[in-house]
Design a protein around this motif. Sequence first.
Motif, PDB file in Angstrom:
ATOM      1  N   HIS A  69       2.904 -92.805  68.574  1.00  0.00           N
ATOM      2  CA  HIS A  69       1.581 -93.130  67.887  1.00  0.00           C
ATOM      3  C   HIS A  69       0.699 -92.041  68.399  1.00  0.00           C
ATOM      4  N   THR A 102       7.071 -87.566  63.002  1.00  0.00           N
ATOM      5  CA  THR A 102       5.775 -87.809  62.465  1.00  0.00           C
ATOM      6  C   THR A 102       5.717 -86.798  61.363  1.00  0.00           C
ATOM      7  N   SER A 123      14.713 -93.753  61.801  1.00  0.00           N
ATOM      8  CA  SER A 123      13.267 -94.083  62.139  1.00  0.00           C
ATOM      9  C   SER A 123      12.771 -95.428  61.506  1.00  0.00           C
ATOM     10  N   ALA A 125       9.605 -96.203  61.728  1.00  0.00           N
ATOM     11  CA  ALA A 125       8.398 -95.863  60.981  1.00  0.00           C
ATOM     12  C   ALA A 125       8.893 -95.571  59.348  1.00  0.00           C
ATOM     13  N   GLU A 128       9.453 -99.045  57.710  1.00  0.00           N
ATOM     14  CA  GLU A 128       8.454 -99.664  57.336  1.00  0.00           C
ATOM     15  C   GLU A 128       7.277 -99.087  56.295  1.00  0.00           C
ATOM     16  N   ARG A 129       7.548 -97.717  56.255  1.00  0.00           N
ATOM     17  CA  ARG A 129       6.739 -97.139  54.993  1.00  0.00           C
ATOM     18  C   ARG A 129       7.548 -97.276  53.652  1.00  0.00           C
ATOM     19  N   GLN A 150       9.946 -94.765  68.099  1.00  0.00           N
ATOM     20  CA  GLN A 150      10.114 -95.344  67.008  1.00  0.00           C
ATOM     21  C   GLN A 150      11.254 -95.189  66.268  1.00  0.00           C
TER      22      GLN A 150
END
Length: 252
Positions: A69, A102, A123, A125, A128-129, A150
């Motif tokens: 994050h 990221t 990932s 993340a 989720e995207r 993550q």
Amino acid sequence: MRLDERRRAIVAAVQNEKTVQLDELAERFAVSRMTIHRDLDYLESRGLLRKDRGSATAESSLLFESNFHYRAQMDLPEKRALAKAARALIEPGNVIMLDDSTTTLMICDELETIEHVTVISNSLAVCERLRSQTNVQLVMTGGNYVDTLQGFYGLICEQTLHRLRADWAFLSAPAAIGTALYHQDQEVVRMKRALMASAERSVLLLTSPKFTTRALNHFADITEFQRIFIDRRLDEASAQRLRQAGIPFDLV
């Protein structure tokens, strides 16, 4: 303030300010230095920050990769520019792999205009995207989940990647030293190597600060990538070393 509230506040302070002195934390939260020491030891064990000579920092080191994050807040305009450059390589019907960085995460925001694309990733993340995008077929590797990164890692993740094939693998790295890439975590290194082995072509996306940071484990040479995108802030000395090594790259 309860224990869990104080520790969340410490993490927020360190991520916002990058580095905070131990004495300052003790004064800010009206507790003893020993209490702050215990808090920092616990938070460091969770991978949320690291202790460094009387302070707490969110910055990476040879052995410590910054919390996901925290990294997600850094260099956003540069990461978006790199993602747009990467998007130009992807065609309808392609199968692509995205690592847990990221930087490559930003590619997710560029996929809406592609008629159909399959995305393979370790990932959370990325999941989720993309989970609600109807034009994306999403394949997750599974494996052992690591919250601070993550992502999923370990034998299950690597075996899944070895059984799949992709047109493109998009990767980043926390450290570039000369023409070599490094990461702090051996599990992440193995995952990245599996991604590269399963793709026809590999693409490297780097923000320029990666050329001034260090990490312990070598995972690839820049020469192993078919396309290399670096943001325009890259210093001339680093650019010259790449040119002298005969490595073509695009500044975006």
